[in-house]
Write a protein that holds these residues in place. Structure first.
Motif, mmCIF file in Angstrom:
data_model
loop_
_atom_site.group_PDB
_atom_site.id
_atom_site.type_symbol
_atom_site.label_atom_id
_atom_site.label_comp_id
_atom_site.label_asym_id
_atom_site.label_seq_id
_atom_site.Cartn_x
_atom_site.Cartn_y
_atom_site.Cartn_z
ATOM 1 N N ARG A 87 -0.507 9.260 7.289
ATOM 2 C CA ARG A 87 -1.415 8.279 6.701
ATOM 3 C C ARG A 87 -2.389 8.936 5.740
ATOM 4 O O ARG A 87 -2.708 8.403 4.674
ATOM 5 C CB ARG A 87 -2.171 7.547 7.810
ATOM 6 N N ARG A 88 -2.865 10.140 6.108
ATOM 7 C CA ARG A 88 -3.821 10.835 5.247
ATOM 8 C C ARG A 88 -3.187 11.196 3.918
ATOM 9 O O ARG A 88 -3.805 11.063 2.860
ATOM 10 C CB ARG A 88 -4.307 12.083 5.959
ATOM 11 N N ASP A 89 -1.930 11.609 3.953
ATOM 12 C CA ASP A 89 -1.268 11.998 2.710
ATOM 13 C C ASP A 89 -0.861 10.778 1.882
ATOM 14 O O ASP A 89 -0.728 10.882 0.661
ATOM 15 C CB ASP A 89 -0.039 12.854 3.012
ATOM 16 N N LEU A 90 -0.645 9.658 2.522
ATOM 17 C CA LEU A 90 -0.304 8.450 1.770
ATOM 18 C C LEU A 90 -1.506 7.934 0.986
ATOM 19 O O LEU A 90 -1.354 7.394 -0.104
ATOM 20 C CB LEU A 90 0.214 7.359 2.708
ATOM 21 N N GLY A 91 -2.689 8.087 1.536
ATOM 22 C CA GLY A 91 -3.909 7.737 0.817
ATOM 23 C C GLY A 91 -3.900 6.329 0.269
ATOM 24 O O GLY A 91 -3.706 5.350 0.998
ATOM 25 N N LEU A 137 -1.479 -2.935 7.393
ATOM 26 C CA LEU A 137 -1.139 -1.968 6.358
ATOM 27 C C LEU A 137 0.041 -2.495 5.557
ATOM 28 O O LEU A 137 1.016 -2.998 6.114
ATOM 29 C CB LEU A 137 -0.776 -0.616 6.975
ATOM 30 N N ALA A 138 -0.047 -2.367 4.242
ATOM 31 C CA ALA A 138 1.041 -2.785 3.361
ATOM 32 C C ALA A 138 1.147 -1.783 2.225
ATOM 33 O O ALA A 138 0.229 -0.989 1.977
ATOM 34 C CB ALA A 138 0.795 -4.191 2.817
ATOM 35 N N ILE A 139 2.278 -1.789 1.562
ATOM 36 C CA ILE A 139 2.453 -0.919 0.403
ATOM 37 C C ILE A 139 1.583 -1.458 -0.729
ATOM 38 O O ILE A 139 1.660 -2.631 -1.090
ATOM 39 C CB ILE A 139 3.932 -0.874 -0.024
ATOM 40 N N ALA A 140 0.750 -0.578 -1.290
ATOM 41 C CA ALA A 140 -0.254 -1.033 -2.250
ATOM 42 C C ALA A 140 0.331 -1.310 -3.624
ATOM 43 O O ALA A 140 -0.148 -2.174 -4.342
ATOM 44 C CB ALA A 140 -1.378 -0.004 -2.357
ATOM 45 N N HIS A 141 1.370 -0.578 -3.999
ATOM 46 C CA HIS A 141 1.870 -0.664 -5.368
ATOM 47 C C HIS A 141 3.289 -1.232 -5.357
ATOM 48 O O HIS A 141 4.146 -0.799 -4.579
ATOM 49 C CB HIS A 141 1.845 0.712 -6.032
#
Length: 1560
Positions: A633-637, A651-655
């Motif tokens: 999670r930290r690396d996904l930022g 949580l969802a994919i932001a882009h």
């Protein structure tokens, strides 16, 4: 502390989870050290992640946020991973005299110039299994240097602690000693530990040095830490003393087991107390608005995040501001920002939201929604509900009622009306910004965006964004908004702006890059101004150290996204990355962190990879190590977006680009089905509540059945808190996993699921789920259920989304299909019956199918905020229905999809007429605001607006369209105007004569003539092209009658006119042919309707319709008899092929007649609760509407060709009588009221027809003597034996030609009362052989009143009750010839019924009162008042067999049950039709309805029923009032049992003389 950790995780946390869920709160336990090796638990990165997780818990938790389990270990002090430059220099100075130690430190740290300020970064050393010796030495060296630097004042106390404090101390400092709320520490003390340490030096329960000796320094730190906690936070400390055992904590040891149990109990009790205390301290919110405020806060926060690195775009913002100012004072189109994904549309909209308040120079309300990022913005219904509520609160307007909020179509209308209301406030402006329309209702963009206004009123601005490209929603927006000036493309940033954006992002993250890296970065972004690509570049560059050599950047955004995934796979493993991103992407709305960790704990592949090198810490349960997820999670930022939905943060994919890459990279069809199946297992709760799942771990080599400790998934967490996450996700994943059998059995075939979905999300949410599944399910059953649910909509809207309403509705509609549909319908009916049997509230249970089943004529019920429908027109090619309303709105419905495609605004007065032209693509509307508007139906755009001038008092406009000449004629009563359809040019205007105003006008396009007919009978003929008068004459054949209606016959070039005294004439426009009288009707001709081919003509007059057939001379009467109705006919329309005619009348009925069978009534359909004033047909579809209703219905006439099940009886008189417990129905024959039809309910057909000598006025059945009594218009009463055809007994009238107005039988069926207008006969009914005998009359009496008797009842002792049309009520004792007046109703008495004990009587009236009378005292005992939104009045009533309840059928199409004891309203059921009679049974009643169904209901009332203090709460559109009489009025002369019973009921409410119960 492994045993304690397992006790909390395995027992206490599930208990606390259940408690939190009942409060509607999510619960997550974060233990990052569970499931990992000790070396990883002591790692410096783990310590940092633990502190980050602690901060997250403190930031988001409402109650408990930190729990510490402290024993006898202080824990290692990890080396800091990063040391800032100044701190490094202070340490370096202390080591300068020790070269070896200086060299050791220099070898393990490297300077990173990219950090701001520069820092020194620890390099990797040792292995994951255990720290190397150099690491221990390095720790000691840094600790000594820090001690000296702190002593000299070169570093702070906090900096010193970084080298001397363990992870435990850091966590206690941040989580407990800082004073943060929600913290608890459990301290385990072992008094005999010191003695055992001396005896066994190898015990691992304390800190030890590398040589094995006890680390006394660490033990000293731990001791002082415990003392600090005891002194500073004594209330948060829980101390447990544990007896010594060699294996420390052993659950098999009784003392230790008790300790673990007490530990869990204290944890649950303390956390629950903290939570409840926090809930009590929350500020009160408006009812139902908490989610709205959360939604608004979320979007404002998201907006501020989106503009954090905003740069450029100043020109675009300036142009947008100028456009807003230009449009502020006049109607205008919404604006659309478009561009490819990631181009920066969101940032522009959010920046505009910040500046909007200062752009317009007035008070401005700004509303921002980043669509798809919250529960209130994922679908159109939620978005509109939130917008409407926020705007109402912001502008001080009344909020929409719950019926509007739960129906998408009503919301769309309300939204448009609300915008116009706001637009008329001159002192305020409104700016609505909607970002990412693509994420609103994904998958439904083909329907367009029907709720979007095509034009915004002044001072209202709507700006939205949509993505271009194959997956974007821009084309759907273009299908709605056709104006090219509406669209503004967001261009890429310039190269300089792109570099500035990356610099801003790096600066915000406290990073920079070296010159060489900067050159490499810009080389990888040549002329790149795409913000999405720049974000990916920043994501790569911010992790570069100045001493690292980065790889070149990818050339495109897609390649950069793949590069990101590859880097994540190298760090965290390809399997974990693929499954984590795959689960998040595959979810319907996203996953909460707790859900994701549970799902990963069910994924055997992920667990095998996680425990490849070590064993899990527990032998009873198996979980995915949370630390592995937190590291990823930290690396996904910023690649993850957080969305508040259903009470949790998902949580969802932001882009969008990353989501597409994840689908292509990790979600092949087979892989996606596997992940969906795991998600379905989780949301179904298949492996929860101790159910163990087998797995073969690498270090075991054999299958193990272990509890995964995933959360249970009940439908309801409490009586009022539903599991909305399960409702939203489970059907989707079962379908995508291919588990349709389970989907039908456990979801769509589960009544509990259906009711829960309706109660929480409304009917539309459930229908969306069903529509999602219908294409993938074979067989007709799901379609039947879907149609039945749609038929339930009126009841759910009127009575509210209550479980009993849905259960009874579906049971009453689907029971007849249950035997033939065993997969879905049968189980649903069985479950409904089972639930209703144990329903804890009073309820009416249908015992047979008694409501319209699926497959009937009703195609759709279209519900909106029309405020009364005033005009209808079809576009048959597109199956669009154009609806005009009293509030000036014109709504375009797509009947196929049952969706509003456009809401056309602009009229400010009632829409009086609409017409469709240009092959269904254009529509023209006329309004009382004196305007005509031409609309394009496919785009919704307004072509032009015309305002007719010179009208002093305009009448409703009549439109005549000549498409061949492209002319529209608008007749306003006092003038006629002709306009060009193409150019809106006025061709001519003809003023009328105010002394002899025009009544009707007609256009004969084939003769190029325009006719006007005046009130005085003058016919004027005008040239329809020029408006020149060609002649005027008087009607020749119709003197002294006023014109009422006309119908132009284009083929004959004539006009058919109807008149006030019933004349119907064919009028010739030229004077050469004499006007021909077609017919003289008994009453005024109300309307004239022509068939499409002009071969048939229908004229409505009074309660009749006469049909004419075209011939050479005009028309002739088609049938020998007229079509007779029970109330005034309002409108009619011919069916396809002219073989049917459909009529609508004031009694709210739509009737279908066969013309090929000479006027046989085929069916009677229930309208929308008001007079049927409008009918419109397109093909086999007929729309019906009323001026008094906001809904309209669409009927499919093709159903007449199909077999209907069950068949209904066609009684339009409301006189139906029932025998043999509902097996047979008797009613006047349609078309011949001198006959009575005997209808066999089981067979669904007429069994016989009984001949009468005159028109039937009333019917009564005596089930005991088996007689049918028929009261006739001639005054005679005929008695027919039911089971045989013996001679019919005739009871003559007391006076000649006096019709029977009512009849009644006593409860023992031994007395018969026959009422005429002012006289009553009382006869005795005695048993006889072979048939009973009717003797008498035993008594005859006259009322001596000018009013007419309306209702009558008779008792066994020859007492008679009769109610008058005036509302007066009397009791007449025949034996004594005495009259006892009862208190009068305020209107006509419609029904009376005597109790079976003959001590009470109930009466109902046309107003709103039911009265309960005590026959012993002739006093009113209870009054039950009723005020409905429409159709007031009581139609029928009866007592139950035990006289405890009264069943009443109301004019508003409902049945109520109220208590005789205290007047409590016990149950209310909407039955969609007027109940015409109620007959009690042993456990309920049977009742015929105007729909032709027999209601067979069981009334079920628990012993502990609700009292008047807790009244029925599901009645939304009526107010009931129960009025008690004084106790002394009942005490004298009343029967003892009733007095005591009534007194007992009143003792609980001694002060409530008049009670008002508003049922919500």
């Amino acid at each position: 502390m492994d045993a304690e950790r397992e006790a909390l995780l395995g027992v206490a946390c599930p208990e606390l989870l259940t408690f939190c869920r009942k409060q509607g709160l999510p619960f997550e336990a974060a233990d990052l050290r569970w499931g990992i090796r000790d070396s990883e638990a002591a790692d410096k990165l783990t310590a940092e992640l633990c502190l980050e997780e602690l901060e997250r818990c403190q930031r988001t938790s409402l109650g408990p946020a930190f729990v510490a389990l402290v024993g006898d270990q202080y824990g290692p002090c990890p080396v800091p991973r990063c040391i800032e430059e100044k701190e490094w220099e202070a340490l370096w100075a202390q080591l300068s005299a020790r070269p070896q130690e200086l060299e050791l430190v220099a070898r393990h740290f490297r300077r990173d110039e990219n950090s701001v300020p520069p820092s020194y970064v620890l390099q990797a050393m040792g292995t994951k299994e255990a720290p190397g010796p150099e690491e221990a030495t390095l720790t000691l060296v840094l600790r000594a240097a820090a001690q000296e630097a702190w002593r000299l004042g070169l570093i702070s106390q906090e900096q010193w602690q970084r080298y001397h404090a363990s992870g435990l101390q850091w966590e206690l400092e941040r989580g407990l000693l800082s004073g943060a709320p929600g913290a608890t520490m459990f301290l385990r003390e072992i008094p005999e530990l010191a003695r055992h340490l001396l005896q066994d030096c190898a015990l691992p329960v304390v800190d030890r040095l590398p040589d094995g000796c006890v680390d006394m320094a660490a033990q000293g730190h731990l001791s002082s830490l415990k003392q600090r906690v005891a002194q500073e936070q004594p209330g948060a400390l829980r101390v447990h003393c544990l007896p010594w055992a060699p294996d420390l904590v052993n659950p098999k040891n009784k003392a230790h087991a008790r300790y673990l149990r007490e530990l869990g109990e204290q944890f649950v009790a303390g956390a629950s107390h903290q939570l409840l205390q926090q809930l009590r301290e929350l500020p009160p919110a408006l009812p139902g608005s908490a989610w709205l405020f959360q939604d608004i806060r979320h979007h404002l926060w998201q907006g501020s995040e989106a503009t954090r690195a905003f740069c450029g775009r100043q020109g675009l913002l300036a142009r947008l501001g100028q456009r807003l100012r230009q449009d502020d004072n006049h109607p205008h189109s919404p604006l659309v920002l478009s561009g490819p994904p990631g181009i920066g549309k969101t940032a522009v909209l959010c920046k505009l939201a910040e500046q909007a308040a200062g752009l317009l120079g007035r008070k401005t309300v700004t509303v921002l929604r980043l669509l798809g990022t919250s529960q209130g913005s994922v679908d159109a219904r939620g978005l509109l509900a939130g917008l409407c509520l926020q705007l109402c609160l912001a502008f001080g307007l009344p909020t929409p009622p719950i019926q509007v909020l739960q129906a998408h179509t009503r919301l769309a209308h309300f939204f448009h009306v609300l915008l116009h209301t706001v637009g008329h406030r001159d002192f305020e402006s409104l700016v609505i910004l909607l970002d990412a329309v693509d994420d609103l209702d994904p998958g439904h963009h083909s329907r367009g965006i029907p709720w979007l206004p095509l034009a915004c009123p002044p001072r209202v601005h709507i700006i939205l964004s949509a993505c271009s490209g194959p997956r974007g929603a821009l084309e759907a927006v273009r299908a709605t908004l056709r104006d090219p000036d509406t669209y503004w493309e967001v261009e890429p940033l310039s190269a300089d702006q792109g570099q500035e954006m990356v610099r801003l992002l790096l600066a915000a993250a406290g990073r920079t890059v070296s010159p060489a890296q900067r050159n490499l970065l810009w080389a990888g972004l040549p002329e790149c101004g795409h913000p999405g690509r720049l974000w990916l570049a920043f994501h790569e560059a911010h992790s570069w150290a100045s001493f690292s050599v980065p790889t070149p950047l990818a050339a495109t955004a897609e390649e950069a996204t793949h590069q990101l995934c590859t880097r994540l796979e190298l760090t965290h493993g390809p399997l974990l990355v693929a499954h984590v991103l795959g689960y998040i992407t595959a979810s319907r709305q996203g996953l909460a962190e707790a859900e994701l960790k549970d799902v990963l704990s069910l994924d055997d592949e992920v667990l095998l990879a996680a425990y490849r090198d070590w064993m899990p810490p527990s032998q009873e349960l198996l979980r995915f190590p949370p630390l592995l997820w937190v590291q990823l999670r930290r690396d996904l930022g910023h690649c993850l977006a957080r969305r508040p939905m259903h009470g949790a943060t998902l949580l969802a994919i932001a882009h969008r680009q990353l989501a597409e890459v994840v689908r292509a990279r990790y979600l092949s069809p087979a892989e996606a089905a596997t992940l969906h199946s795991v998600l379905a297992d989780f949301f179904s709760g298949a492996w929860s509540q101790g159910t163990k799942k087998s797995i073969t771990l690498p270090h075991v080599g054999r299958p193990l059945s272990l509890d995964r400790k995933v959360v249970p998934q009940p439908l309801w967490f409490s009586d009022s808190v539903a599991n909305e996450r399960k409702l939203a996700e489970l059907p989707f994943h079962l379908l995508r996993a291919g588990r349709t059998e389970e989907l039908l059995r456990d979801v769509l075939g589960d009544m509990s699921w259906l009711s829960c979905r309706v109660l929480t999300g409304g009917l539309d949410a459930l229908l969306d789920d069903v529509d999602l599944c219908v294409p993938h399910v074979d067989g007709p059953e799901l379609g039947l259920v879907r149609e039945a649910l749609e038929l339930c909509r009126p009841a759910l809207e009127l009575r509210g989304a209550e479980r009993s309403v849905l259960y009874t509705e579906l049971l009453a509609r689907l029971q007849s299909f249950a035997p033939s549909c065993p997969l879905l319908v049968g189980p649903l009916c069985q479950q409904a019956r089972a639930w209703l049997r144990v329903c804890p509230h009073p309820v009416l249970v249908p015992l047979a199918g008694c409501l319209q089943p699926p497959g009937g004529p009703l195609r759709a019920t279209l519900t909106g905020c029309h405020r009364g429908v005033t005009a209808l027109a079809w576009s048959p090619e597109e199956q669009l229905l154009v609806v005009g309303a009293q509030d000036g709105m014109v709504t375009v419905w797509d009947v196929r999809q049952q969706l509003v495609t456009h809401v056309l605004t602009g009229h400010t007065g009632e829409v009086t007429c609409v017409a469709v032209l240009a092959q269904g693509t254009l529509a023209i509307s006329a309004s009382r605001d004196r305007t005509l508007r031409l609309w394009h139906l496919l785009s919704g755009q307004e072509r032009w607006t015309l305002r007719d001038t010179g009208l002093l008092d305009p009448q409703p406009c009549g439109l005549r369209v000549d498409e061949a000449r492209s002319v529209v004629y608008a007749a306003w009563g006092s003038q006629i105007s002709a306009w060009s359809l193409q150019t809106a040019e006025l061709f001519f205007r003809i003023p009328g004569d105010l002394s002899d105003p025009w009544v009707c006008s007609a256009v004969l396009a084939s003769r190029a003539r325009l006719l006007t007919l005046s009130k005085g009978g003058a016919i004027s003929v005008w040239n329809s092209a020029t408006g020149q008068l060609q002649g005027t004459r008087l009607l020749s054949s119709i003197p002294e009658e006023t014109l009422t209606c006309v119908a132009p016959v284009q083929k004959q070039g004539k006009v058919v006119a109807g008149f006030s005294r019933g004349s119907v004439a064919v009028v010739s426009p030229d004077g050469e042919h004499r006007d021909r009288l077609l017919a003289r009707l008994p009453e005024a001709a109300w309307f004239l309707v022509l068939a499409e081919d002009e071969s048939l003509l229908a004229s409505g007059f009074g309660r009749h319709v006469r049909v004419f057939l075209a011939d050479l001379e005009g028309f002739r009467q088609f049938m020998a008899t007229d079509l007779e109705h029970e109330d005034t006919v309002e409108t009619a329309v011919f069916g396809p092929q002219n073989n049917l005619i459909v009529t609508g009348s004031r009694d709210g009925l739509v009737q279908v007649w066969s013309l090929s069978e000479q006027g046989v009534l085929l069916d009677t359909l229930e309208g929308v609760g008001g007079p049927v004033s409008l009918l419109a047909r397109a093909g086999a579809l007929v729309a019906s509407a009323s001026h008094q209703s906001s809904s309209l219905k669409v009927w499919d006439l093709s159903y007449l060709k199909r077999l209907r099940h069950p068949a209904t009886f066609l009684d339009r008189t409301g006189l139906a009588a029932v025998s043999h417990r509902g097996s047979y129905v008797y009613f006047p024959k349609v078309g011949d009221k001198s006959k009575v039809t005997v209808w066999d309910v089981a067979e669904g057909e007429a069994q016989d027809a009984l001949d009468m000598s005159s028109e039937v006025r009333c019917l009564e059945v005596a089930d005991g003597p088996k007689l049918l009594f028929a009261g006739l218009a001639s005054g005679a009463v005929l008695a027919f034996p039911l089971d045989s055809r013996q001679d019919v007994l005739c009871i003559p009238p007391p006076e000649a030609r006096k019709p029977v107005v009512g009849m009644a039988l006593s409860k023992r069926e031994d007395r018969l009362a026959i009422a005429y207008d002012n006289v009553v006969l009382v006869l005795d009914v005695a048993p006889g052989n072979p048939c009973p005998a009717v003797e008498g009359p035993a008594y005859t009496f006259y009322t001596q009143l000018p009013e007419t008797i309306a209702s009558v009842a008779v008792l066994g002792d020859h007492r008679v009750l009769y109610g008058m049309t005036s509302g007066d009520l009397f009791l007449y004792a025949c034996a004594d010839s005495q009259v006892f007046p009862l208190e009068a109703h305020g209107s006509c008495v419609t029904c009376m019924d005597v109790s079976h004990s003959e001590q009470l009587v109930v009466s109902g009236s046309q107003e709103d009162w039911l009265c309960l009378w005590d026959l012993g005292t002739c006093e009113c005992r209870l009054e039950l008042g009723y005020t409905s939104s429409y159709c007031p009045g009581v139609r029928c009533a009866c007592f139950s067999k035990d006289d405890k309840y009264v069943f009443a059928g109301l004019q508003d199409r409902s049945v109520i049950v109220w208590s005789v004891l205290d007047g409590t309203l016990l149950a209310s059921q909407f039955v969609h039709a007027v109940v015409t009679r109620i007959i009690p049974t042993s456990n309920g009643f049977i009742a015929p309805t105007s729909h032709g169904y027999i209601l067979q209901e069981r009334f079920q009332c628990p012993a502990s029923r609700a009292s008047q203090q807790d009244p029925l709460r599901n009645f939304q559109k009526a107010v009931w009032r129960v009025k008690w009489r004084q106790r002394q009025e009942l005490a004298v002369g009343a029967p003892q049992d009733l007095v005591s019973e009534g007194a007992q009921g009143r003792e609980t409410k001694p002060s409530k003389r008049s009670q008002v119960c508003r049922i919500v």
